[in-house]
Motif scaffolding. Structure first.
Motif, mmCIF file in Angstrom:
data_model
loop_
_atom_site.group_PDB
_atom_site.id
_atom_site.type_symbol
_atom_site.label_atom_id
_atom_site.label_comp_id
_atom_site.label_asym_id
_atom_site.label_seq_id
_atom_site.Cartn_x
_atom_site.Cartn_y
_atom_site.Cartn_z
ATOM 1 N N VAL A 51 -89.956 31.911 -72.134
ATOM 2 C CA VAL A 51 -89.170 31.926 -70.906
ATOM 3 C C VAL A 51 -88.565 30.540 -70.698
ATOM 4 C CG1 VAL A 51 -89.248 32.291 -68.398
ATOM 5 C CG2 VAL A 51 -90.684 33.681 -69.908
ATOM 6 N N ALA A 52 -87.336 30.505 -70.241
ATOM 7 C CA ALA A 52 -86.701 29.219 -69.955
ATOM 8 C C ALA A 52 -87.485 28.468 -68.888
ATOM 9 C CB ALA A 52 -85.265 29.440 -69.488
ATOM 10 N N ASP A 53 -87.475 27.179 -68.958
ATOM 11 C CA ASP A 53 -88.181 26.360 -67.971
ATOM 12 C C ASP A 53 -87.275 26.178 -66.748
ATOM 13 O OD1 ASP A 53 -90.172 24.892 -66.828
ATOM 14 O OD2 ASP A 53 -89.895 23.110 -68.079
ATOM 15 N N TYR A 54 -87.129 27.267 -65.995
ATOM 16 C CA TYR A 54 -86.237 27.281 -64.841
ATOM 17 C C TYR A 54 -86.564 26.151 -63.869
ATOM 18 C CZ TYR A 54 -84.969 32.032 -66.310
ATOM 19 O OH TYR A 54 -84.535 33.122 -67.029
ATOM 20 N N VAL A 55 -85.541 25.655 -63.214
ATOM 21 C CA VAL A 55 -85.730 24.647 -62.173
ATOM 22 C C VAL A 55 -85.535 25.321 -60.825
ATOM 23 C CG1 VAL A 55 -84.996 22.442 -61.231
ATOM 24 C CG2 VAL A 55 -84.910 22.822 -63.702
ATOM 25 N N PHE A 56 -86.631 25.604 -60.142
ATOM 26 C CA PHE A 56 -86.601 26.218 -58.821
ATOM 27 C C PHE A 56 -86.493 25.142 -57.753
ATOM 28 C CE2 PHE A 56 -89.363 29.014 -61.499
ATOM 29 C CZ PHE A 56 -88.486 30.093 -61.590
ATOM 30 N N THR A 57 -86.393 25.592 -56.515
ATOM 31 C CA THR A 57 -86.393 24.663 -55.382
ATOM 32 C C THR A 57 -87.664 24.870 -54.585
ATOM 33 O OG1 THR A 57 -83.976 24.740 -55.249
ATOM 34 C CG2 THR A 57 -85.158 23.858 -53.349
ATOM 35 N N GLY A 58 -88.477 23.828 -54.480
ATOM 36 C CA GLY A 58 -89.700 23.894 -53.711
ATOM 37 C C GLY A 58 -89.557 23.164 -52.398
ATOM 38 N N PRO A 59 -90.613 23.106 -51.607
ATOM 39 C CA PRO A 59 -90.567 22.420 -50.313
ATOM 40 C C PRO A 59 -90.200 20.942 -50.423
ATOM 41 C CG PRO A 59 -92.539 23.766 -50.503
ATOM 42 C CD PRO A 59 -91.919 23.735 -51.867
ATOM 43 N N ARG A 60 -90.508 20.327 -51.571
ATOM 44 C CA ARG A 60 -90.230 18.895 -51.736
ATOM 45 C C ARG A 60 -89.149 18.636 -52.780
ATOM 46 N NH1 ARG A 60 -95.646 19.590 -50.996
ATOM 47 N NH2 ARG A 60 -96.603 18.447 -49.252
ATOM 48 N N GLY A 61 -88.385 19.660 -53.125
ATOM 49 C CA GLY A 61 -87.312 19.464 -54.083
ATOM 50 C C GLY A 61 -87.467 20.305 -55.335
ATOM 51 N N PRO A 62 -86.791 19.924 -56.422
ATOM 52 C CA PRO A 62 -86.815 20.715 -57.658
ATOM 53 C C PRO A 62 -88.222 20.842 -58.240
ATOM 54 C CG PRO A 62 -85.035 19.106 -57.692
ATOM 55 C CD PRO A 62 -85.897 18.758 -56.523
ATOM 56 N N VAL A 63 -88.517 22.047 -58.719
ATOM 57 C CA VAL A 63 -89.816 22.334 -59.343
ATOM 58 C C VAL A 63 -89.568 23.196 -60.573
ATOM 59 C CG1 VAL A 63 -92.123 23.304 -59.065
ATOM 60 C CG2 VAL A 63 -90.940 22.356 -57.089
ATOM 61 N N ARG A 64 -89.968 22.717 -61.729
ATOM 62 C CA ARG A 64 -89.813 23.507 -62.950
ATOM 63 C C ARG A 64 -90.890 24.596 -63.027
ATOM 64 N NH1 ARG A 64 -86.425 22.077 -66.802
ATOM 65 N NH2 ARG A 64 -85.330 20.078 -66.641
ATOM 66 N N LEU A 65 -90.568 25.636 -63.771
ATOM 67 C CA LEU A 65 -91.549 26.695 -63.984
ATOM 68 C C LEU A 65 -92.833 26.123 -64.562
ATOM 69 C CD1 LEU A 65 -92.463 29.653 -64.177
ATOM 70 C CD2 LEU A 65 -91.214 29.836 -66.342
ATOM 71 N N THR A 66 -92.719 25.218 -65.516
ATOM 72 C CA THR A 66 -93.920 24.634 -66.125
ATOM 73 C C THR A 66 -94.739 23.835 -65.119
ATOM 74 O OG1 THR A 66 -92.467 22.872 -66.929
ATOM 75 C CG2 THR A 66 -93.119 24.565 -68.513
ATOM 76 N N GLU A 67 -94.096 23.333 -64.080
ATOM 77 C CA GLU A 67 -94.822 22.566 -63.065
ATOM 78 C C GLU A 67 -95.636 23.459 -62.145
ATOM 79 O OE1 GLU A 67 -92.381 18.574 -62.140
ATOM 80 O OE2 GLU A 67 -91.219 20.405 -61.732
ATOM 81 N N LEU A 68 -95.278 24.742 -62.079
ATOM 82 C CA LEU A 68 -96.035 25.669 -61.243
ATOM 83 C C LEU A 68 -97.444 25.882 -61.793
ATOM 84 C CD1 LEU A 68 -93.365 28.438 -60.462
ATOM 85 C CD2 LEU A 68 -93.950 26.413 -59.114
ATOM 86 N N PHE A 69 -97.643 25.593 -63.075
ATOM 87 C CA PHE A 69 -98.967 25.733 -63.678
ATOM 88 C C PHE A 69 -99.936 24.669 -63.182
ATOM 89 C CE2 PHE A 69 -96.331 28.016 -66.649
ATOM 90 C CZ PHE A 69 -97.144 28.935 -67.295
ATOM 91 N N GLY A 70 -99.412 23.538 -62.712
ATOM 92 C CA GLY A 70 -100.288 22.435 -62.344
ATOM 93 C C GLY A 70 -101.076 21.978 -63.550
ATOM 94 N N ASP A 71 -102.388 21.900 -63.401
ATOM 95 C CA ASP A 71 -103.263 21.479 -64.495
ATOM 96 C C ASP A 71 -103.758 22.656 -65.340
ATOM 97 O OD1 ASP A 71 -103.063 18.841 -63.641
ATOM 98 O OD2 ASP A 71 -104.778 19.034 -62.295
ATOM 99 N N HIS A 72 -103.282 23.861 -65.033
ATOM 100 C CA HIS A 72 -103.781 25.057 -65.720
ATOM 101 C C HIS A 72 -102.818 25.523 -66.811
ATOM 102 C CE1 HIS A 72 -106.707 25.076 -62.561
ATOM 103 N NE2 HIS A 72 -105.825 25.371 -61.620
ATOM 104 N N TYR A 73 -103.290 26.398 -67.671
ATOM 105 C CA TYR A 73 -102.424 26.963 -68.704
ATOM 106 C C TYR A 73 -102.084 28.427 -68.408
ATOM 107 C CZ TYR A 73 -106.922 28.643 -70.569
ATOM 108 O OH TYR A 73 -108.152 29.218 -70.711
#
Length: 224
Positions: free
Chosen positions: A52-74
């Motif tokens: 899946v593409a590493d989409y750049v979403f918009t979060g409460p504090r600005g841009p958030v990539r899909l990979t960033e939604l994982f946090g420290d998890h896989y």
């Protein structure tokens, strides 16, 4: 009549032996469902995955990539919440589904699973609705991306009317790349809705008009 008013209709009253015999028959049938579900789950674990593409979403504090939604998890579970750009609030059924989430979402994190919600509406609408509902979950907007259309979370015009769909996407991050491993929508979402499961096991079920229930059982419009 509302669900808070007790119906007149009720099951037949029998002695303890007849009840135990009927219950044993029902439990045997449900064990078969459980075993079949185990087989389906085993098949699910053997599904292939797709990048899946590493989409750049918009979060409460600005841009958030899909990979960033994982946090420290896989592992990541995404709830695709129906909230179209021109809507004033989220879909009632999706709202009910979010309210069904575990009271302690840390239980998911304990299992190495991250959780986030994605909708098409702009982030300011999502944040306002999130505060109104008292939700603490991370909720990001896909506005400005092709995410919803790429992965079928918005129906194209001509397929029942253009609009978002509810459901869950399950992702694996491997070597820094996000992969979709499973997705479900419609009644496939029911497996993770505990209130629906409780309702199914009460004598009157969900009390919805599609259910096969005895004569006189209360039933209401599903989306009323």
């Amino acid at each position: 009549m509302s669900k808070h008013e007790q119906p007149q209709a009720a099951p037949e009253v029998v002695d303890r032996d007849r009840f135990e015999a009927a219950l044993a028959e029902q439990v045997a049938a449900e064990k078969e469902v459980t075993r079949h579900n185990d087989r389906v789950a085993a098949s699910r674990r053997r599904l292939p995955m797709v990048e899946v593409a590493d989409y750049v979403f918009t979060g409460p504090r600005g841009p958030v990539r899909l990979t960033e939604l994982f946090g420290d998890h896989y592992l990541l579970v995404v709830q695709n919440v129906m909230f179209a750009p021109d809507w004033k609030e989220g879909c009632p059924s999706c709202t009910w589904a979010v309210d069904n989430l575990p009271a302690d979402m840390g239980r998911l994190a304990d299992e190495g699973i991250a959780f986030a919600m994605i909708s098409q509406a702009p982030i300011d609408k999502l944040e306002a609705y999130r505060r109104e509902r008292g939700w603490e979950h991370l909720w990001v907007s896909s506005a400005g991306t092709s995410y919803h259309h790429d992965w079928g979370w918005t129906r194209p015009d001509g397929q029942g009317g253009e609009g978002p769909l509810p459901g869950y996407s399950y992702y694996l991050r491997k070597d820094g790349t996000p992969y979709l491993t499973y997705a479900t929508t419609a009644r496939g979402t029911e497996a993770v809705l505990p209130v629906a499961q409780f309702m199914d096991r009460t004598v009157y079920g969900r009390q919805q008009d599609w259910e096969d229930s005895p004569e006189g059982w209360p039933q209401y419009p599903t989306y009323g």
